[in-house]
Design a protein around this motif. Sequence first.
Motif, PDB file in Angstrom:
ATOM      1  N   ASP A 122       0.827  -1.217   0.000  1.00  0.00           N
ATOM      2  CA  ASP A 122       0.000   0.000   0.000  1.00  0.00           C
ATOM      3  C   ASP A 122       0.859   1.265   0.000  1.00  0.00           C
ATOM      4  O   ASP A 122       0.543   2.232  -0.704  1.00  0.00           O
ATOM      5  N   ALA A 123       1.948   1.232   0.766  1.00  0.00           N
ATOM      6  CA  ALA A 123       2.829   2.408   0.829  1.00  0.00           C
ATOM      7  C   ALA A 123       3.448   2.680  -0.538  1.00  0.00           C
ATOM      8  O   ALA A 123       3.481   3.827  -1.012  1.00  0.00           O
ATOM      9  N   VAL A 124       3.910   1.626  -1.200  1.00  0.00           N
ATOM     10  CA  VAL A 124       4.542   1.809  -2.512  1.00  0.00           C
ATOM     11  C   VAL A 124       3.485   2.190  -3.554  1.00  0.00           C
ATOM     12  O   VAL A 124       3.753   2.958  -4.473  1.00  0.00           O
ATOM     13  N   ALA A 125       2.270   1.701  -3.373  1.00  0.00           N
ATOM     14  CA  ALA A 125       1.174   2.080  -4.287  1.00  0.00           C
ATOM     15  C   ALA A 125       0.910   3.587  -4.172  1.00  0.00           C
ATOM     16  O   ALA A 125       0.741   4.274  -5.179  1.00  0.00           O
ATOM     17  N   LEU A 139      -5.182  -2.597 -18.897  1.00  0.00           N
ATOM     18  CA  LEU A 139      -5.138  -4.044 -18.683  1.00  0.00           C
ATOM     19  C   LEU A 139      -3.699  -4.453 -18.362  1.00  0.00           C
ATOM     20  O   LEU A 139      -2.753  -3.932 -18.955  1.00  0.00           O
ATOM     21  N   THR A 140      -3.572  -5.359 -17.404  1.00  0.00           N
ATOM     22  CA  THR A 140      -2.247  -5.889 -17.055  1.00  0.00           C
ATOM     23  C   THR A 140      -2.274  -7.410 -17.146  1.00  0.00           C
ATOM     24  O   THR A 140      -3.175  -8.047 -16.597  1.00  0.00           O
ATOM     25  N   LEU A 141      -1.295  -7.958 -17.868  1.00  0.00           N
ATOM     26  CA  LEU A 141      -1.172  -9.418 -17.923  1.00  0.00           C
ATOM     27  C   LEU A 141      -0.067  -9.812 -16.956  1.00  0.00           C
ATOM     28  O   LEU A 141       1.064  -9.322 -17.061  1.00  0.00           O
ATOM     29  N   LEU A 142      -0.404 -10.660 -16.010  1.00  0.00           N
ATOM     30  CA  LEU A 142       0.571 -11.105 -15.019  1.00  0.00           C
ATOM     31  C   LEU A 142       0.980 -12.550 -15.312  1.00  0.00           C
ATOM     32  O   LEU A 142       0.155 -13.465 -15.253  1.00  0.00           O
ATOM     33  N   HIS A 178       4.785 -13.958  -4.577  1.00  0.00           N
ATOM     34  CA  HIS A 178       3.635 -13.716  -3.712  1.00  0.00           C
ATOM     35  C   HIS A 178       3.207 -12.259  -3.731  1.00  0.00           C
ATOM     36  O   HIS A 178       2.027 -11.947  -3.601  1.00  0.00           O
ATOM     37  N   GLY A 179       4.200 -11.383  -3.920  1.00  0.00           N
ATOM     38  CA  GLY A 179       3.893  -9.956  -4.061  1.00  0.00           C
ATOM     39  C   GLY A 179       2.970  -9.723  -5.253  1.00  0.00           C
ATOM     40  O   GLY A 179       1.937  -9.064  -5.130  1.00  0.00           O
ATOM     41  N   PHE A 180       3.319 -10.303  -6.379  1.00  0.00           N
ATOM     42  CA  PHE A 180       2.474 -10.140  -7.570  1.00  0.00           C
ATOM     43  C   PHE A 180       1.075 -10.721  -7.327  1.00  0.00           C
ATOM     44  O   PHE A 180       0.071 -10.160  -7.768  1.00  0.00           O
ATOM     45  N   LEU A 181       1.011 -11.851  -6.624  1.00  0.00           N
ATOM     46  CA  LEU A 181      -0.304 -12.458  -6.378  1.00  0.00           C
ATOM     47  C   LEU A 181      -1.158 -11.583  -5.446  1.00  0.00           C
ATOM     48  O   LEU A 181      -2.372 -11.489  -5.607  1.00  0.00           O
ATOM     49  N   LYS A 182      -0.496 -10.907  -4.499  1.00  0.00           N
ATOM     50  CA  LYS A 182      -1.232  -9.972  -3.627  1.00  0.00           C
ATOM     51  C   LYS A 182      -1.712  -8.762  -4.436  1.00  0.00           C
ATOM     52  O   LYS A 182      -2.805  -8.243  -4.200  1.00  0.00           O
ATOM     53  N   GLU A 185      -4.786  -9.599  -6.194  1.00  0.00           N
ATOM     54  CA  GLU A 185      -5.956  -9.532  -5.299  1.00  0.00           C
ATOM     55  C   GLU A 185      -6.424  -8.102  -5.086  1.00  0.00           C
ATOM     56  O   GLU A 185      -7.607  -7.842  -4.923  1.00  0.00           O
ATOM     57  N   LYS A 186      -5.460  -7.186  -5.079  1.00  0.00           N
ATOM     58  CA  LYS A 186      -5.773  -5.764  -4.841  1.00  0.00           C
ATOM     59  C   LYS A 186      -6.460  -5.135  -6.059  1.00  0.00           C
ATOM     60  O   LYS A 186      -7.294  -4.264  -5.899  1.00  0.00           O
ATOM     61  N   TYR A 187      -6.082  -5.560  -7.244  1.00  0.00           N
ATOM     62  CA  TYR A 187      -6.640  -4.964  -8.471  1.00  0.00           C
ATOM     63  C   TYR A 187      -7.217  -6.043  -9.391  1.00  0.00           C
ATOM     64  O   TYR A 187      -6.741  -6.208 -10.536  1.00  0.00           O
ATOM     65  N   PRO A 188      -8.236  -6.774  -8.940  1.00  0.00           N
ATOM     66  CA  PRO A 188      -8.718  -7.901  -9.743  1.00  0.00           C
ATOM     67  C   PRO A 188      -9.390  -7.468 -11.050  1.00  0.00           C
ATOM     68  O   PRO A 188      -9.461  -8.247 -12.005  1.00  0.00           O
ATOM     69  N   GLU A 189      -9.853  -6.225 -11.100  1.00  0.00           N
ATOM     70  CA  GLU A 189     -10.563  -5.786 -12.316  1.00  0.00           C
ATOM     71  C   GLU A 189      -9.575  -5.399 -13.420  1.00  0.00           C
ATOM     72  O   GLU A 189      -9.918  -5.408 -14.588  1.00  0.00           O
ATOM     73  N   ARG A 190      -8.360  -5.073 -13.034  1.00  0.00           N
ATOM     74  CA  ARG A 190      -7.360  -4.637 -14.030  1.00  0.00           C
ATOM     75  C   ARG A 190      -6.410  -5.750 -14.461  1.00  0.00           C
ATOM     76  O   ARG A 190      -5.969  -5.788 -15.607  1.00  0.00           O
TER      77      ARG A 190
END
Length: 218
Positions: A122-125, A139-142, A178-182, A185-190
């Motif tokens: 959240d801080a880095v966001a 759109l972001t492809l992970l 795990h960071g990317f997976l979190k 979760e934070k931006y599931p629509e994007r």
Amino acid sequence: MRLGEWTMQGIFISIEGPEGSGKTTLLNALVPKLQRISDREVLTTREPGGVRIAEEIRKIILDPAHTEMDAKTEALLFAASRRQHLVEKVLPALAAGKLVVADRYVDSSLAYQGNARKLGIDAVAQLNEFATDNLMPDLTLLLDLDVETGIERIMRGRKNEINRIDLESLATHQLVRHGFLKVLEKYPERIVKIDAVKPTEKLVEEALEIITSRLDNL
Ligand code: TYD
């Protein structure tokens, strides 16, 4: 989409994932196909993207002599480099209606500096919201894959170098994944996750399917 004085008419896609996830291979195969199906000019870019000031900042970050670099300093410098690249390269392209495909963007900072370097996602966001005026990709492809396969791929690419991974780097890779997976979760629509343990052809096919089904103004 509006950003300051810029009226955005373009489309912004980012590709994210840990090292060894095959981002670059995907991008190289994907971009010509995208260009074929889109009327827009496609611009592929990765920070610092040939932008002079961004290049200078990146040199400071990546200089192996800078062992004392503090994690917050690192996050601020990535954000500063990102800002300059955004203003000089990405925004003008979006304003001109181009389809911009970025190899890494804000989510990399969230995974690497936020999670792996433990500054907090959240801080880095928040820092990156300031740096980008909250301009996020459409759109972001992970690209996601298990850490062992990722490391194996990196090692295969460096034939003459180390073939032993110490525990510290394994742990760091876990934190990045795990960071990317979190972040997902934070931006599931994007963000859309793609299982990256598959042949490049399948990966490209899936990426194209996601892009064409999610973005209707290609
Ligand atoms: P990069 O040069 O893009 O290499 P690659 O995408 O081939 O892995 O990134 C260099 C390193 O910097 C890589 O380990 C990821 C990391 N990185 C961050 O830690 N934070 C960021 O915001 C970005 C863009 C990259």
